[in-house]
Enzyme design. Structure first.
Site, PDB file in Angstrom:
ATOM      1  N   LEU A  35       0.092  -1.537   0.034  1.00 45.14           N
ATOM      2  CA  LEU A  35       0.055   0.134  -0.253  1.00 45.14           C
ATOM      3  C   LEU A  35       0.178   1.108   0.059  1.00 45.14           C
ATOM      4  N   PHE A  83       4.216  -6.737 -10.571  1.00 48.51           N
ATOM      5  CA  PHE A  83       3.486  -5.202 -10.814  1.00 48.51           C
ATOM      6  C   PHE A  83       4.440  -4.416  -9.546  1.00 48.51           C
ATOM      7  N   SER A 127       8.373  -1.706 -19.180  1.00 45.18           N
ATOM      8  CA  SER A 127       8.206  -0.320 -19.722  1.00 45.18           C
ATOM      9  C   SER A 127       8.540   0.208 -21.517  1.00 45.18           C
ATOM     10  N   THR A 129      10.145   2.671 -22.268  1.00 48.00           N
ATOM     11  CA  THR A 129      10.808   3.759 -21.566  1.00 48.00           C
ATOM     12  C   THR A 129      12.076   2.593 -21.967  1.00 48.00           C
ATOM     13  N   TYR A 152      15.025   4.906 -12.343  1.00 39.95           N
ATOM     14  CA  TYR A 152      13.879   3.934 -12.576  1.00 39.95           C
ATOM     15  C   TYR A 152      13.702   3.417 -14.083  1.00 39.95           C
ATOM     16  N   LYS A 156      14.963  -1.167 -14.732  1.00 38.79           N
ATOM     17  CA  LYS A 156      13.467  -2.207 -15.504  1.00 38.79           C
ATOM     18  C   LYS A 156      14.766  -3.269 -16.879  1.00 38.79           C
ATOM     19  N   TYR A 180       5.100  -2.201 -21.593  1.00 33.20           N
ATOM     20  CA  TYR A 180       4.043  -1.417 -22.303  1.00 33.20           C
ATOM     21  C   TYR A 180       4.424  -0.179 -22.202  1.00 33.20           C
ATOM     22  N   ASN A 202       2.266  12.324 -14.731  1.00 36.83           N
ATOM     23  CA  ASN A 202       2.269  12.093 -15.938  1.00 36.83           C
ATOM     24  C   ASN A 202       0.826  12.666 -16.960  1.00 36.83           C
ATOM     25  N   LEU A 203       0.520  12.433 -17.916  1.00 36.56           N
ATOM     26  CA  LEU A 203      -0.122  13.218 -18.799  1.00 36.56           C
ATOM     27  C   LEU A 203      -1.724  13.262 -18.644  1.00 36.56           C
ATOM     28  N   GLY A 300      14.273  15.787 -19.942  1.00 31.35           N
ATOM     29  CA  GLY A 300      14.999  13.806 -20.253  1.00 31.35           C
ATOM     30  C   GLY A 300      14.077  13.581 -21.012  1.00 31.35           C
ATOM     31  N   ASP A 301      12.696  14.444 -21.668  1.00 32.81           N
ATOM     32  CA  ASP A 301      11.467  13.657 -22.647  1.00 32.81           C
ATOM     33  C   ASP A 301      11.940  13.260 -23.222  1.00 32.81           C
TER      34      ASP A 301
HETATM   35  P1  NAD Z   1       1.040   1.477  -9.651  1.00 27.90           P
HETATM   36  O1  NAD Z   1       2.374   2.704  -8.456  1.00 27.90           O
HETATM   37  O2  NAD Z   1       0.289   2.157  -9.489  1.00 27.90           O
HETATM   38  O3  NAD Z   1       1.537   0.313  -8.493  1.00 27.90           O
HETATM   39  C1  NAD Z   1       2.003  -1.007  -8.494  1.00 27.90           C
HETATM   40  C2  NAD Z   1       2.193  -1.227  -6.577  1.00 27.90           C
HETATM   41  O4  NAD Z   1       2.826  -1.940  -6.182  1.00 27.90           O
HETATM   42  C3  NAD Z   1       0.936  -0.514  -6.219  1.00 27.90           C
HETATM   43  O5  NAD Z   1       0.393  -0.118  -5.668  1.00 27.90           O
HETATM   44  C4  NAD Z   1       2.502  -0.052  -4.311  1.00 27.90           C
HETATM   45  O6  NAD Z   1       1.615   0.485  -3.543  1.00 27.90           O
HETATM   46  C5  NAD Z   1       2.890  -1.852  -4.465  1.00 27.90           C
HETATM   47  N1  NAD Z   1       3.615  -1.775  -4.274  1.00 27.90           N
HETATM   48  C6  NAD Z   1       5.344  -1.020  -4.570  1.00 27.90           C
HETATM   49  N2  NAD Z   1       6.706  -1.870  -3.879  1.00 27.90           N
HETATM   50  C7  NAD Z   1       5.960  -2.577  -2.833  1.00 27.90           C
HETATM   51  C8  NAD Z   1       6.770  -4.173  -2.482  1.00 27.90           C
HETATM   52  N3  NAD Z   1       7.752  -3.575  -2.257  1.00 27.90           N
HETATM   53  N4  NAD Z   1       6.378  -5.176  -2.024  1.00 27.90           N
HETATM   54  C9  NAD Z   1       5.002  -5.111  -2.558  1.00 27.90           C
HETATM   55  N5  NAD Z   1       4.229  -3.699  -2.784  1.00 27.90           N
HETATM   56  C10 NAD Z   1       4.880  -2.411  -3.616  1.00 27.90           C
HETATM   57  O7  NAD Z   1       1.805   1.375 -10.393  1.00 27.90           O
HETATM   58  P2  NAD Z   1       1.187   1.012 -12.608  1.00 27.90           P
HETATM   59  O8  NAD Z   1       1.654   2.049 -12.757  1.00 27.90           O
HETATM   60  O9  NAD Z   1       0.157   0.264 -12.130  1.00 27.90           O
HETATM   61  O10 NAD Z   1       2.552   0.422 -12.586  1.00 27.90           O
HETATM   62  C11 NAD Z   1       2.411  -1.212 -12.232  1.00 27.90           C
HETATM   63  C12 NAD Z   1       3.787  -2.104 -12.634  1.00 27.90           C
HETATM   64  O11 NAD Z   1       3.721  -1.155 -14.517  1.00 27.90           O
HETATM   65  C13 NAD Z   1       5.130  -1.098 -12.230  1.00 27.90           C
HETATM   66  O12 NAD Z   1       6.210  -2.235 -12.351  1.00 27.90           O
HETATM   67  C14 NAD Z   1       5.109  -0.067 -13.912  1.00 27.90           C
HETATM   68  O13 NAD Z   1       6.868   0.086 -13.881  1.00 27.90           O
HETATM   69  C15 NAD Z   1       5.476  -0.623 -14.532  1.00 27.90           C
HETATM   70  N6  NAD Z   1       4.766   0.341 -15.701  1.00 27.90           N
HETATM   71  C16 NAD Z   1       4.095   1.191 -15.361  1.00 27.90           C
HETATM   72  C17 NAD Z   1       3.281   1.887 -16.292  1.00 27.90           C
HETATM   73  C18 NAD Z   1       2.988   3.229 -16.461  1.00 27.90           C
HETATM   74  O14 NAD Z   1       2.948   4.222 -16.937  1.00 27.90           O
HETATM   75  N7  NAD Z   1       2.278   3.185 -15.860  1.00 27.90           N
HETATM   76  C19 NAD Z   1       4.225   2.297 -17.435  1.00 27.90           C
HETATM   77  C20 NAD Z   1       4.934   1.041 -18.151  1.00 27.90           C
HETATM   78  C21 NAD Z   1       5.418  -0.066 -16.893  1.00 27.90           C
HETATM   79  C1  WQD Z   2       3.534  11.798 -21.648  1.00 25.99           C
HETATM   80  C2  WQD Z   2       3.400  12.642 -22.496  1.00 25.99           C
HETATM   81  C3  WQD Z   2       5.373  14.601 -21.817  1.00 25.99           C
HETATM   82  C4  WQD Z   2       2.456  15.728 -18.512  1.00 25.99           C
HETATM   83  C5  WQD Z   2       6.404   7.669 -18.274  1.00 25.99           C
HETATM   84  C6  WQD Z   2       7.426   7.147 -17.764  1.00 25.99           C
HETATM   85  C7  WQD Z   2       7.745   5.953 -18.806  1.00 25.99           C
HETATM   86  C8  WQD Z   2       6.701   5.259 -17.973  1.00 25.99           C
HETATM   87  C9  WQD Z   2       5.264   5.708 -18.441  1.00 25.99           C
HETATM   88  C10 WQD Z   2       7.066   3.913 -17.097  1.00 25.99           C
HETATM   89  C11 WQD Z   2       4.991  13.922 -22.224  1.00 25.99           C
HETATM   90  C12 WQD Z   2       3.702  15.225 -21.961  1.00 25.99           C
HETATM   91  C13 WQD Z   2       3.012  15.572 -19.307  1.00 25.99           C
HETATM   92  C14 WQD Z   2       1.853  16.880 -18.109  1.00 25.99           C
HETATM   93  C15 WQD Z   2       2.887  16.912 -20.922  1.00 25.99           C
HETATM   94  N1  WQD Z   2       6.561   4.679 -17.251  1.00 25.99           N
HETATM   95  N2  WQD Z   2       2.515  15.654 -20.702  1.00 25.99           N
HETATM   96  N3  WQD Z   2       1.782  18.090 -19.735  1.00 25.99           N
HETATM   97  O1  WQD Z   2       7.411  10.760 -20.358  1.00 25.99           O
HETATM   98  O2  WQD Z   2       5.656   9.577 -21.999  1.00 25.99           O
HETATM   99  O3  WQD Z   2       6.370   8.455 -19.638  1.00 25.99           O
HETATM  100  O4  WQD Z   2       5.574   6.635 -17.615  1.00 25.99           O
HETATM  101  O5  WQD Z   2       7.515   2.800 -17.262  1.00 25.99           O
HETATM  102  O6  WQD Z   2       9.095   5.363 -18.283  1.00 25.99           O
HETATM  103  O7  WQD Z   2       8.592   7.824 -18.378  1.00 25.99           O
HETATM  104  O8  WQD Z   2       4.567  10.243 -19.489  1.00 25.99           O
HETATM  105  O9  WQD Z   2       2.310  10.313 -19.139  1.00 25.99           O
HETATM  106  O10 WQD Z   2       4.420  11.819 -18.374  1.00 25.99           O
HETATM  107  O11 WQD Z   2       4.420  12.348 -20.633  1.00 25.99           O
HETATM  108  O12 WQD Z   2       2.474  17.756 -21.266  1.00 25.99           O
HETATM  109  O13 WQD Z   2       1.725  17.791 -17.244  1.00 25.99           O
HETATM  110  O14 WQD Z   2       2.754  14.056 -22.032  1.00 25.99           O
HETATM  111  O15 WQD Z   2       6.265  15.464 -22.487  1.00 25.99           O
HETATM  112  O16 WQD Z   2       5.524  14.336 -23.962  1.00 25.99           O
HETATM  113  P1  WQD Z   2       6.124   9.535 -20.458  1.00 25.99           P
HETATM  114  P2  WQD Z   2       3.644  10.908 -19.385  1.00 25.99           P
END
Ligand code: NAD
Ligand code: WQD
Length: 344
Positions: A35, A83, A127, A129, A152, A156, A180, A202-203, A300-301
């Protein structure tokens, strides 16, 4: 009866949507979550959607003793979807050790448990990324991995390598690495969705909070990129489409549908969309205006990245086909639900 699936981070954003799809497909689910970035009310939302309350263990995946107790308590676990991770790129620059410790120890502990408790497969949340700023779009799974630009992102890349090394060493289980692109939206029931802590980075959460009046205006980070409208391009994928791919991946490993012990799939739509394009899609889908201004580029974008999802389309028989307008309506309904419940 289908085998039990352990979903780490199952009360989080993508995890909760995946638990819903697993339960809808008949899998018993055990969630472990500390949590740190979610709350236990999410379980009520999952139950309201599916009629089933998943088992929930509040514990940290970096705690090996807690994991042993969990596996002793639920001996039927045959698959894991991992996750659980810390996921804020900016925070990882400030607190790299937290990221390496949490994300890598979590994974290594789980891999350790799999051998001991006869778990057949693990799906890992990777990701886009890992591709950094790609030389060519759309990116396939063969697109070269670029040096990570944040701790981060590095977790990955390292996690993918750890899993690969462990599998290649002869470990008696399989893995599917899912990369993803940009997951957005919420469950159409508006019972679960994304709940960012503090000011969203995030956006889409920033956009919906601005539409709600919680934020004054959305900053579009840069309109001088080499793209048709000058704003950055991403591949925004509906979170429910994304969740469904996990059920297919689990089934593929547990039913031995492939000889391969390790597989990688890009999960995206294949459509690149600009920031300004996404704002337009939201406004036309909901009729709600999003006050926004052009702001300087965000450090970094990446300029543009979108997926070639053909490998997942063909091999998994999966496609992300929810229209972006529908995804935006769901994101908005979720934001409205948060307001209704006085959460935000
Ligand atoms: P999130 O933060 O909503 O979910 C992650 C969950 O893991 C949270 O509920 C947190 O409480 C729990 N958690 C973290 N560390 C923990 C630990 N040590 N033990 C138990 N629980 C723990 O994130 P999300 O957006 O649902 O992402 C899920 C996964 O997908 C992550 O690995 C993230 O890196 C990956 N991912 C997310 C995105 C994105 O944009 N959301 C994109 C690519 C990859
Ligand atoms: C999306 C676009 C911003 C906010 C991140 C992580 C990546 C992956 C996904 C986990 C970009 C623009 C954003 C705002 C804006 N996560 N933006 N105004 O940067 O693609 O990726 O999440 O693995 O690792 O880096 O996602 O939602 O932050 O941005 O203009 O207030 O929206 O510049 O072009 P991003 P994001």
């Amino acid at each position: 009866m289908k085998p039990t699936i352990l979903v780490t981070g199952g009360t989080g954003y993508i995890g909760s949507h995946t638990v819903v799809e697993l339960q809808n497909a008949g899998y018993p689910v055990v969630i472990i979550d500390n949590l740190s970035n979610s709350n236990r009310e999410v379980i009520d939302g999952i139950e309201r959607i599916t009629g089933i309350r998943p088992e929930f263990v509040e514990a940290d995946c970096t705690d090996l003793t807690a994991l042993k107790i969990l596996f002793d308590t639920y001996p039927g676990i045959k698959g894991i979807i991992n996750f659980a991770a810390s996921k804020a790129v900016g925070e990882s620059m400030q607190k790299p050790l937290l990221y390496y410790r949490n994300n890598l120890n979590t994974l290594m502990n789980l891999l350790d448990m799999m051998g001991k408790y006869d778990v057949k497969g693990i799906v890992f949340s990777s990701s886009c990324t890992v591709y950094g700023e790609p030389d060519v779009n759309p990116v396939t799974e063969e697109t070269p991995i670029k040096k990570a630009t944040s701790p981060y992102g590095n977790t990955k890349q390292i996690s993918e390598e750890i899993i690969t090394d462990v599998i290649n060493s002869g470990a008696p289980f399989k893995s599917i690495l899912l990369r993803y692109f940009n997951p957005v939206g919420a469950h159409p029931s508006a019972e679960i969705g994304e709940l960012p802590n503090g000011v969203p980075q995030n956006l889409v959460p920033f956009l919906t909070q601005t539409a709600m009046g919680i934020r004054k205006e959305l900053s579009v980070f840069g309109n001088d990129y080499n793209t048709p409208d000058g704003s950055c391009i991403r591949d925004y994928i509906d979170v429910v489409d994304l969740a469904k791919a996990h059920v297919i991946a689990i089934e593929r490993m547990l039913d031995d549908k492939s000889e391969a012990k390790i597989e990688i799939f890009n999960l995206g739509t294949g459509n690149g969309m600009s920031v300004l394009g996404l704002i337009n899609a939201f406004e036309s889908a909901t009729g709600v205006k999003v006050p926004h201004k052009i702001a300087p580029r965000r450090a970094g974008d990446i300029e543009k990245v979108w997926a070639n999802p053909e490998h997942a389309n063909k091999v998994l028989g999966w496609v992300a086909d929810t229209p972006i307008e529908e995804t935006m309506r769901n994101a908005w309904a979720w934001q409205c639900k948060l307001r209704e419940r006085d959460i935000m």
